[in-house]
Design a protein around this motif. Structure first.
Motif, PDB file in Angstrom:
ATOM      1  N   ILE A  31     -41.207 -10.788 -11.644  1.00 35.67           N
ATOM      2  CA  ILE A  31     -42.579 -10.281 -11.570  1.00 35.67           C
ATOM      3  C   ILE A  31     -42.670  -8.947 -12.316  1.00 35.67           C
ATOM      4  O   ILE A  31     -43.605  -8.706 -13.090  1.00 35.67           O
ATOM      5  CB  ILE A  31     -43.005 -10.118 -10.097  1.00 35.67           C
ATOM      6  N   LEU A  32     -41.675  -8.084 -12.088  1.00 32.61           N
ATOM      7  CA  LEU A  32     -41.636  -6.797 -12.788  1.00 32.61           C
ATOM      8  C   LEU A  32     -41.500  -7.006 -14.290  1.00 32.61           C
ATOM      9  O   LEU A  32     -42.127  -6.299 -15.095  1.00 32.61           O
ATOM     10  CB  LEU A  32     -40.454  -5.973 -12.260  1.00 32.61           C
ATOM     11  N   GLN A  33     -40.693  -7.990 -14.675  1.00 30.55           N
ATOM     12  CA  GLN A  33     -40.514  -8.314 -16.090  1.00 30.55           C
ATOM     13  C   GLN A  33     -41.844  -8.688 -16.725  1.00 30.55           C
ATOM     14  O   GLN A  33     -42.163  -8.263 -17.843  1.00 30.55           O
ATOM     15  CB  GLN A  33     -39.516  -9.470 -16.218  1.00 30.55           C
ATOM     16  N   ALA A  34     -42.648  -9.481 -15.992  1.00 33.21           N
ATOM     17  CA  ALA A  34     -43.957  -9.884 -16.510  1.00 33.21           C
ATOM     18  C   ALA A  34     -44.934  -8.713 -16.520  1.00 33.21           C
ATOM     19  O   ALA A  34     -45.659  -8.501 -17.490  1.00 33.21           O
ATOM     20  CB  ALA A  34     -44.517 -11.031 -15.664  1.00 33.21           C
ATOM     21  N   GLU A  35     -44.940  -7.930 -15.429  1.00 37.59           N
ATOM     22  CA  GLU A  35     -45.898  -6.828 -15.326  1.00 37.59           C
ATOM     23  C   GLU A  35     -45.691  -5.783 -16.415  1.00 37.59           C
ATOM     24  O   GLU A  35     -46.643  -5.277 -17.004  1.00 37.59           O
ATOM     25  CB  GLU A  35     -45.771  -6.160 -13.954  1.00 37.59           C
ATOM     26  N   LYS A  36     -44.424  -5.442 -16.671  1.00 35.36           N
ATOM     27  CA  LYS A  36     -44.123  -4.367 -17.618  1.00 35.36           C
ATOM     28  C   LYS A  36     -43.605  -4.887 -18.953  1.00 35.36           C
ATOM     29  O   LYS A  36     -43.240  -4.103 -19.828  1.00 35.36           O
ATOM     30  CB  LYS A  36     -43.101  -3.403 -17.000  1.00 35.36           C
ATOM     31  N   ASN A  37     -43.542  -6.227 -19.094  1.00 37.52           N
ATOM     32  CA  ASN A  37     -43.058  -6.861 -20.320  1.00 37.52           C
ATOM     33  C   ASN A  37     -41.668  -6.339 -20.695  1.00 37.52           C
ATOM     34  O   ASN A  37     -41.405  -5.917 -21.817  1.00 37.52           O
ATOM     35  CB  ASN A  37     -44.034  -6.640 -21.476  1.00 37.52           C
ATOM     36  N   LEU A  38     -40.760  -6.375 -19.712  1.00 37.55           N
ATOM     37  CA  LEU A  38     -39.401  -5.880 -19.889  1.00 37.55           C
ATOM     38  C   LEU A  38     -38.467  -7.010 -20.308  1.00 37.55           C
ATOM     39  O   LEU A  38     -38.796  -8.188 -20.191  1.00 37.55           O
ATOM     40  CB  LEU A  38     -38.886  -5.286 -18.572  1.00 37.55           C
ATOM     41  N   THR A  39     -37.277  -6.633 -20.756  1.00 31.65           N
ATOM     42  CA  THR A  39     -36.227  -7.629 -20.908  1.00 31.65           C
ATOM     43  C   THR A  39     -35.743  -8.022 -19.516  1.00 31.65           C
ATOM     44  O   THR A  39     -35.927  -7.283 -18.540  1.00 31.65           O
ATOM     45  CB  THR A  39     -35.034  -7.084 -21.708  1.00 31.65           C
ATOM     46  N   GLU A  40     -35.100  -9.173 -19.421  1.00 31.48           N
ATOM     47  CA  GLU A  40     -34.581  -9.628 -18.127  1.00 31.48           C
ATOM     48  C   GLU A  40     -33.580  -8.630 -17.559  1.00 31.48           C
ATOM     49  O   GLU A  40     -33.631  -8.282 -16.374  1.00 31.48           O
ATOM     50  CB  GLU A  40     -33.920 -11.000 -18.292  1.00 31.48           C
ATOM     51  N   ASP A  41     -32.661  -8.136 -18.394  1.00 32.35           N
ATOM     52  CA  ASP A  41     -31.632  -7.210 -17.918  1.00 32.35           C
ATOM     53  C   ASP A  41     -32.239  -5.904 -17.413  1.00 32.35           C
ATOM     54  O   ASP A  41     -31.815  -5.366 -16.381  1.00 32.35           O
ATOM     55  CB  ASP A  41     -30.618  -6.925 -19.031  1.00 32.35           C
ATOM     56  N   ASP A  42     -33.236  -5.378 -18.135  1.00 28.60           N
ATOM     57  CA  ASP A  42     -33.872  -4.128 -17.706  1.00 28.60           C
ATOM     58  C   ASP A  42     -34.591  -4.313 -16.371  1.00 28.60           C
ATOM     59  O   ASP A  42     -34.535  -3.441 -15.492  1.00 28.60           O
ATOM     60  CB  ASP A  42     -34.868  -3.645 -18.765  1.00 28.60           C
ATOM     61  N   ALA A  43     -35.264  -5.452 -16.210  1.00 25.27           N
ATOM     62  CA  ALA A  43     -35.988  -5.714 -14.961  1.00 25.27           C
ATOM     63  C   ALA A  43     -35.024  -5.840 -13.787  1.00 25.27           C
ATOM     64  O   ALA A  43     -35.299  -5.346 -12.686  1.00 25.27           O
ATOM     65  CB  ALA A  43     -36.828  -6.984 -15.096  1.00 25.27           C
ATOM     66  N   VAL A  44     -33.875  -6.483 -14.003  1.00 29.15           N
ATOM     67  CA  VAL A  44     -32.876  -6.633 -12.936  1.00 29.15           C
ATOM     68  C   VAL A  44     -32.305  -5.275 -12.545  1.00 29.15           C
ATOM     69  O   VAL A  44     -32.143  -4.966 -11.356  1.00 29.15           O
ATOM     70  CB  VAL A  44     -31.756  -7.597 -13.385  1.00 29.15           C
ATOM     71  N   GLU A  45     -32.004  -4.444 -13.529  1.00 33.18           N
ATOM     72  CA  GLU A  45     -31.456  -3.119 -13.214  1.00 33.18           C
ATOM     73  C   GLU A  45     -32.461  -2.274 -12.447  1.00 33.18           C
ATOM     74  O   GLU A  45     -32.090  -1.523 -11.534  1.00 33.18           O
ATOM     75  CB  GLU A  45     -31.017  -2.409 -14.497  1.00 33.18           C
ATOM     76  N   MET A  46     -33.744  -2.386 -12.783  1.00 34.42           N
ATOM     77  CA  MET A  46     -34.761  -1.632 -12.058  1.00 34.42           C
ATOM     78  C   MET A  46     -34.917  -2.149 -10.633  1.00 34.42           C
ATOM     79  O   MET A  46     -35.198  -1.384  -9.709  1.00 34.42           O
ATOM     80  CB  MET A  46     -36.098  -1.710 -12.798  1.00 34.42           C
ATOM     81  N   THR A  47     -34.716  -3.450 -10.429  1.00 33.76           N
ATOM     82  CA  THR A  47     -34.888  -4.044  -9.100  1.00 33.76           C
ATOM     83  C   THR A  47     -33.668  -3.833  -8.213  1.00 33.76           C
ATOM     84  O   THR A  47     -33.789  -3.457  -7.046  1.00 33.76           O
ATOM     85  CB  THR A  47     -35.169  -5.555  -9.225  1.00 33.76           C
ATOM     86  N   LEU A  48     -32.476  -4.089  -8.764  1.00 31.59           N
ATOM     87  CA  LEU A  48     -31.247  -4.024  -7.970  1.00 31.59           C
ATOM     88  C   LEU A  48     -30.509  -2.699  -8.113  1.00 31.59           C
ATOM     89  O   LEU A  48     -29.623  -2.398  -7.314  1.00 31.59           O
ATOM     90  CB  LEU A  48     -30.305  -5.167  -8.370  1.00 31.59           C
ATOM     91  N   GLY A  49     -30.839  -1.946  -9.154  1.00 31.31           N
ATOM     92  CA  GLY A  49     -30.152  -0.680  -9.370  1.00 31.31           C
ATOM     93  C   GLY A  49     -28.842  -0.813 -10.110  1.00 31.31           C
ATOM     94  O   GLY A  49     -28.115   0.166 -10.281  1.00 31.31           O
ATOM     95  N   MET A  50     -28.508  -2.010 -10.573  1.00 29.11           N
ATOM     96  CA  MET A  50     -27.260  -2.222 -11.306  1.00 29.11           C
ATOM     97  C   MET A  50     -27.362  -3.498 -12.122  1.00 29.11           C
ATOM     98  O   MET A  50     -28.236  -4.336 -11.891  1.00 29.11           O
ATOM     99  CB  MET A  50     -26.071  -2.292 -10.350  1.00 29.11           C
ATOM    100  N   SER A  51     -26.454  -3.634 -13.076  1.00 30.93           N
ATOM    101  CA  SER A  51     -26.480  -4.785 -13.970  1.00 30.93           C
ATOM    102  C   SER A  51     -25.756  -5.974 -13.356  1.00 30.93           C
ATOM    103  O   SER A  51     -24.989  -5.843 -12.397  1.00 30.93           O
ATOM    104  CB  SER A  51     -25.803  -4.424 -15.297  1.00 30.93           C
ATOM    105  N   PHE A  52     -25.984  -7.148 -13.942  1.00 22.41           N
ATOM    106  CA  PHE A  52     -25.249  -8.336 -13.518  1.00 22.41           C
ATOM    107  C   PHE A  52     -23.747  -8.138 -13.711  1.00 22.41           C
ATOM    108  O   PHE A  52     -22.935  -8.602 -12.901  1.00 22.41           O
ATOM    109  CB  PHE A  52     -25.704  -9.553 -14.326  1.00 22.41           C
ATOM    110  N   GLU A  53     -23.355  -7.465 -14.806  1.00 17.72           N
ATOM    111  CA  GLU A  53     -21.933  -7.252 -15.075  1.00 17.72           C
ATOM    112  C   GLU A  53     -21.290  -6.408 -13.979  1.00 17.72           C
ATOM    113  O   GLU A  53     -20.171  -6.690 -13.535  1.00 17.72           O
ATOM    114  CB  GLU A  53     -21.744  -6.576 -16.441  1.00 17.72           C
ATOM    115  N   ALA A  54     -21.991  -5.361 -13.537  1.00 12.53           N
ATOM    116  CA  ALA A  54     -21.454  -4.513 -12.469  1.00 12.53           C
ATOM    117  C   ALA A  54     -21.333  -5.290 -11.158  1.00 12.53           C
ATOM    118  O   ALA A  54     -20.385  -5.094 -10.386  1.00 12.53           O
ATOM    119  CB  ALA A  54     -22.347  -3.290 -12.278  1.00 12.53           C
ATOM    120  N   ILE A  55     -22.279  -6.185 -10.907  1.00 13.38           N
ATOM    121  CA  ILE A  55     -22.204  -7.024  -9.706  1.00 13.38           C
ATOM    122  C   ILE A  55     -20.977  -7.931  -9.774  1.00 13.38           C
ATOM    123  O   ILE A  55     -20.242  -8.090  -8.795  1.00 13.38           O
ATOM    124  CB  ILE A  55     -23.492  -7.855  -9.554  1.00 13.38           C
TER     125      ILE A  55
END
Length: 484
Positions: A170-194
């Motif tokens: 939803i954040l990705q759509a609202e702010k037209n972000l990349t998937e990775d940027d939206a995930v970092e803003m939501t979870l506070g970390m990248s998929f790689e760090a997880i």
């Protein structure tokens, strides 16, 4: 941000530990990664491990007896024989893929997770091939397992934190972000760090933990001095190539892969032609093995699904366009931000391959100003109809009626399609929805499908789409002084 990271990881690990589906996955990964590299000396132990898993046993015997692997018409009836025919490399990869599939498939997001497993298998296959050729002193089998685990964090987050991932979309759509940027803003970390945190939690072997370390520095790395360093660098390169092939638009693949080639060239002793050949061979090998496994997703399907999840809405408006100006804002957003947001919602809701907003251009023309989907940048910038020759899109525009074309190749439609359409878009079915205010046509929503459909997607006439059309109309009216 640090508290947000700790909270996301704590929630993820707690859910993983308490889930029956994942109760044994960490142990399975440990067992698979530690299978002996000595097929002759360790066959008994390996066979015993495999025989404890009926599904894995059946799958390996089926593969060993496939036309590709069968030798001289022999029937392979034992795991010992299957190990000789398939090789430990394949056995490890299949075992890990099945462990992941069994754990991940019982969820509504299973289709996306299956696509992630396909990407993981390709990544592992490529890592094994590069190691076999360029670093034979290190274990190609170990490299393959390291490659297979590269999107572990993405898969686990999608499985266990699905509500958060949906919020990131939803954040990705609202702010037209990349998937990775939206995930970092939501979870506070990248998929790689997880993924790295999960590897530590599972106490995986050091080589696997090190290969999942998210950072390798900004400068091109030096040649690997030991196995730990090699597998980290090789896995990182293969992960980035996989990201380019499975998540980026097709027109960006080559550029991104060339960039990664330059970055890792010295460390991994890479040659352009060899790498491109390995990529093609590994894509083919992945598809063949998936078919033999009767896996529910192939390479092309996986690339389509994962690219769609990574898409952004692109526009061709200049900075001086009134649709980009704050003074024409709609609820605090510029008109173009509203357009980007709504187009993304429509695109995801109806699973279009391309979704465009087109506006009248001059007295009788039509031009796209924003779009999302496969190669959206090229399609949006070139989707234009003009000149005296009639075409299907302007004919629909003149009628001002919702229109569904089931087969664009049907003679009645094909003769009216612009010459550029087949090469640029090539969709078989499409929907066009006019945006009308006070009897005046403000624009068109265009959505298409690469495969023919007998009927339009359901819900086009329902309240949600009507709300989205109203939002687009309001945005266009707010920036009514816009000039193409």
């Amino acid at each position: 941000m640090e508290n947000q990271q700790q909270s996301a990881i704590a929630t993820l690990l707690q859910r993983m530990d308490s889930s029956p589906g994942f109760a044994g996955l960490g142990a399975s990964v440990q067992t698979i990664s530690r299978l002996s590299d000595d097929v002759d000396g360790g066959t008994r132990d390996i066979a015993e491990s495999i025989l404890r898993d009926a599904a894995l046993t059946a799958r390996l015997l089926r593969m060993a007896n496939s036309s590709r692997n069968a030798r001289g018409g022999r029937n392979i009836s034992t795991i010992d024989q299957a190990l000789v025919i398939l090789g430990l490399n394949t056995v490890k990869s299949v075992a890990l893929s099945l462990a992941l599939l069994d754990s991940l498939s019982r969820k509504p997001q299973s289709r996306l997770l299956q696509a992630e497993i396909v990407a993981a298998y390709f990544c592992g296959t490529l890592a094994g091939e590069i190691t076999r050729v360029n670093a034979p002193r290190f274990s190609a089998q170990e490299a393959q397992v390291c490659g297979l685990m590269q999107n572990l964090g993405r898969m686990m987050a999608t499985y266990y934190l699905y509500e958060d991932i949906e919020q990131s979309r939803i954040l990705q759509a609202e702010k037209n972000l990349t998937e990775d940027d939206a995930v970092e803003m939501t979870l506070g970390m990248s998929f790689e760090a997880i993924g790295a945190a999960i590897a530590r939690h599972w106490c995986l072997p050091d080589v696997l933990q090190n290969s999942l370390a998210p950072e390798i520095g900004k400068a091109p790395p030096r040649a690997a001095a030991n196995a730990l360093s090699w597998h980290q660098l090789c896995s990182s390169f293969c992960r980035r190539v996989t990201e380019a092939l499975f998540r980026l638009p097709e027109n960006r693949e080559r550029v991104e892969i060339n960039r990664e080639l330059e970055f890792f060239r010295s460390a991994l002793r890479l040659k352009d032609d060899e790498v491109r050949e390995w990529i093609e061979n590994c894509l083919h090998e992945t598809d063949v093995l998936l078919a033999e496994m009767a896996f529910p997703c192939n390479v092309e399907q996986a690339r389509t699904l994962l690219r769609k999840a990574s898409e952004r809405v692109l526009d061709v408006l200049s900075s001086g366009d009134s649709l980009t100006k704050n003074k024409y804002s709609v609820d605090g957003r510029t008109p173009v931000e509203v357009i980007q947001y709504v187009l993304r919602l429509i695109h995801d809701r109806y699973s279009f391959d391309h979704t465009l907003l087109c506006l009248p251009d001059g007295s009788s023309g039509l031009a796209a100003i924003a779009g999302v989907g496969k190669n959206a940048s090229q399609v949006t910038s070139r989707f234009r109809c003009s000149g005296p020759k009639p075409d299907l899109f302007r004919a629909i525009m003149a009628r001002k009626l919702d229109t569904f074309v089931a087969d664009a190749n049907a003679p009645a439609y094909a003769k009216l399609l612009p010459a550029w359409y087949q090469e640029l878009v090539g969709a078989r079915s499409f929907v066009i929805l006019p945006l009308i205010a006070g009897g005046k046509l403000l624009g068109l929503i265009y959505g298409d499908f690469s495969e023919p459909r007998a009927s339009p997607p359901s819900g086009l006439a329902e309240g949600l789409m009507q709300d989205w059309r109203a939002q687009l109309i309001h945005a266009l009216q707010s920036g009514a002084t816009k000039q193409l």
